[in-house]
Design a protein around this motif. Sequence first.
Motif, PDB file in Angstrom:
ATOM      1  N   GLY A  13      83.921 -14.642   9.336  1.00 17.37           N
ATOM      2  CA  GLY A  13      83.247 -14.338  10.886  1.00 17.37           C
ATOM      3  C   GLY A  13      84.207 -13.138  11.307  1.00 17.37           C
ATOM      4  O   GLY A  13      85.044 -12.730  10.906  1.00 17.37           O
ATOM      5  N   ASP A  14      83.657 -12.811  12.481  1.00 16.31           N
ATOM      6  CA  ASP A  14      84.495 -11.686  13.239  1.00 16.31           C
ATOM      7  C   ASP A  14      85.916 -12.286  13.540  1.00 16.31           C
ATOM      8  O   ASP A  14      85.801 -13.340  14.221  1.00 16.31           O
ATOM      9  CB  ASP A  14      83.694 -11.359  14.486  1.00 16.31           C
ATOM     10  N   GLY A  15      86.826 -11.692  13.343  1.00 21.32           N
ATOM     11  CA  GLY A  15      88.079 -11.971  13.838  1.00 21.32           C
ATOM     12  C   GLY A  15      88.693 -12.962  12.654  1.00 21.32           C
ATOM     13  O   GLY A  15      89.794 -13.382  12.864  1.00 21.32           O
ATOM     14  N   ASP A  73      72.392   1.137   3.759  1.00 17.37           N
ATOM     15  CA  ASP A  73      73.876   1.569   3.759  1.00 17.37           C
ATOM     16  C   ASP A  73      74.277   1.053   2.469  1.00 17.37           C
ATOM     17  O   ASP A  73      75.306   1.637   1.715  1.00 17.37           O
ATOM     18  CB  ASP A  73      74.537   0.907   5.105  1.00 17.37           C
ATOM     19  N   ARG A  74      74.069  -0.180   2.221  1.00 17.84           N
ATOM     20  CA  ARG A  74      74.620  -0.989   0.800  1.00 17.84           C
ATOM     21  C   ARG A  74      74.007  -0.066  -0.405  1.00 17.84           C
ATOM     22  O   ARG A  74      74.870   0.146  -1.336  1.00 17.84           O
ATOM     23  CB  ARG A  74      74.312  -2.326   1.032  1.00 17.84           C
ATOM     24  N   GLN A  75      72.838   0.145  -0.387  1.00 17.51           N
ATOM     25  CA  GLN A  75      72.209   1.006  -1.438  1.00 17.51           C
ATOM     26  C   GLN A  75      73.138   2.254  -1.754  1.00 17.51           C
ATOM     27  O   GLN A  75      73.514   2.530  -2.856  1.00 17.51           O
ATOM     28  CB  GLN A  75      70.723   1.350  -1.079  1.00 17.51           C
ATOM     29  N   ASP A  97      85.331  -5.067   2.122  1.00 19.37           N
ATOM     30  CA  ASP A  97      85.161  -5.871   3.507  1.00 19.37           C
ATOM     31  C   ASP A  97      83.866  -5.913   3.766  1.00 19.37           C
ATOM     32  O   ASP A  97      83.238  -4.896   4.213  1.00 19.37           O
ATOM     33  CB  ASP A  97      85.942  -4.952   4.247  1.00 19.37           C
ATOM     34  N   ARG A  98      83.242  -7.202   3.284  1.00 20.52           N
ATOM     35  CA  ARG A  98      81.779  -7.433   3.627  1.00 20.52           C
ATOM     36  C   ARG A  98      80.946  -7.054   2.771  1.00 20.52           C
ATOM     37  O   ARG A  98      81.154  -5.558   2.452  1.00 20.52           O
ATOM     38  CB  ARG A  98      81.281  -6.962   5.150  1.00 20.52           C
ATOM     39  N   TYR A  99      79.791  -7.530   2.413  1.00 22.93           N
ATOM     40  CA  TYR A  99      79.045  -7.101   1.418  1.00 22.93           C
ATOM     41  C   TYR A  99      77.513  -8.057   1.772  1.00 22.93           C
ATOM     42  O   TYR A  99      77.223  -8.287   2.730  1.00 22.93           O
ATOM     43  CB  TYR A  99      79.266  -7.524   0.181  1.00 22.93           C
ATOM     44  N   SER A 102      77.132 -10.885   4.062  1.00 23.75           N
ATOM     45  CA  SER A 102      77.193 -10.743   5.441  1.00 23.75           C
ATOM     46  C   SER A 102      75.848 -10.567   5.986  1.00 23.75           C
ATOM     47  O   SER A 102      75.391 -11.076   7.064  1.00 23.75           O
ATOM     48  CB  SER A 102      78.076  -9.454   5.952  1.00 23.75           C
ATOM     49  N   SER A 103      75.156  -9.803   5.084  1.00 24.70           N
ATOM     50  CA  SER A 103      73.450  -9.841   5.775  1.00 24.70           C
ATOM     51  C   SER A 103      72.672 -11.144   5.599  1.00 24.70           C
ATOM     52  O   SER A 103      71.909 -11.493   6.480  1.00 24.70           O
ATOM     53  CB  SER A 103      72.786  -8.989   4.738  1.00 24.70           C
ATOM     54  N   LEU A 104      73.322 -11.873   4.623  1.00 24.83           N
ATOM     55  CA  LEU A 104      72.361 -13.193   4.435  1.00 24.83           C
ATOM     56  C   LEU A 104      72.654 -14.207   5.783  1.00 24.83           C
ATOM     57  O   LEU A 104      72.207 -14.869   6.129  1.00 24.83           O
ATOM     58  CB  LEU A 104      72.634 -13.845   3.200  1.00 24.83           C
ATOM     59  N   TYR A 106      74.476 -13.257   8.808  1.00 22.61           N
ATOM     60  CA  TYR A 106      74.313 -12.604  10.197  1.00 22.61           C
ATOM     61  C   TYR A 106      72.806 -12.237  10.410  1.00 22.61           C
ATOM     62  O   TYR A 106      72.452 -12.797  11.347  1.00 22.61           O
ATOM     63  CB  TYR A 106      75.245 -11.229  10.376  1.00 22.61           C
ATOM     64  N   GLN A 107      72.394 -11.375   9.278  1.00 20.54           N
ATOM     65  CA  GLN A 107      70.899 -11.194   9.477  1.00 20.54           C
ATOM     66  C   GLN A 107      70.111 -12.418   9.295  1.00 20.54           C
ATOM     67  O   GLN A 107      68.672 -12.486   9.999  1.00 20.54           O
ATOM     68  CB  GLN A 107      70.255  -9.779   8.860  1.00 20.54           C
ATOM     69  N   GLY A 108      70.302 -13.299   8.538  1.00 22.98           N
ATOM     70  CA  GLY A 108      69.654 -14.552   8.537  1.00 22.98           C
ATOM     71  C   GLY A 108      69.618 -15.455   9.668  1.00 22.98           C
ATOM     72  O   GLY A 108      68.480 -16.097  10.264  1.00 22.98           O
TER      73      GLY A 108
END
Length: 216
Positions: A13-15, A73-75, A97-99, A102-104, A106-108
Amino acid sequence: MIIIPNFIVFEGGDGSGTSTQMNLLRRRFSPSMPVLHSTAEPTEGPVGRLIRKALGGKLPLRAETLARLFSADRQEHLYGPGGIAEHCGRGELVLCDRYVLSSLVYQGITCGEELPLVLNRDFPGPELLFFFDVDPDIAAKRLENRAEKEIFEHRDFQVQVRRRYRELLPWYTGEGVKTVIIDASQSPEKVEEDVWRWIEKMPIFKEEMKNSEKEI
Ligand code: TYD
């Protein structure tokens, strides 16, 4: 899932302290060790910069648009010049740092599970993934001194983020990614020791040792 050897991802998570850990870990690496390439998402590239604007609240975008930007961005980050695939292909150790996770996560939460899954299903997985687990209240305290708040930095959202990470980790393990949960409420030095213990066990370090023994 296809796994990229020597590719390590930090999630949380953030922080939760992933950026701090990247900096601390760098100090472990000496010239006799594998070359370390550290990187982060969102990237410093054109798509990443657009994402940063949206995260800072300066560019209002639909959650689905942001989900698509993260995967675009990831691509580039993976396959573009100077990207993850290039560095790993050169035999370096890549720390990101994140991959995808993170999308699954946060965007989930913001778009529902389906879209981030579809947008990220073709990306290969890392060999090793660390989840920096910390109570959202402790994490929020760490972020207090930052000048600008980002759109996801709210307690209620971060509580969901932590829950979602914990739910998704076993799935990721099932896909062949070695996942390690780190107690990120500890001091940065203690966290770094825990992380290093896992990294130094990676086959790449044994191979390097064999090579240097041969040279002797
Ligand atoms: P973060 O990694 O915390 O960087 P910084 O410390 O520089 O702010 O911020 C990135 C934010 O973007 C974080 O809130 C998580 C979010 N994010 C997603 O929502 N999806 C993603 O795919 C990625 C990579 C990040």
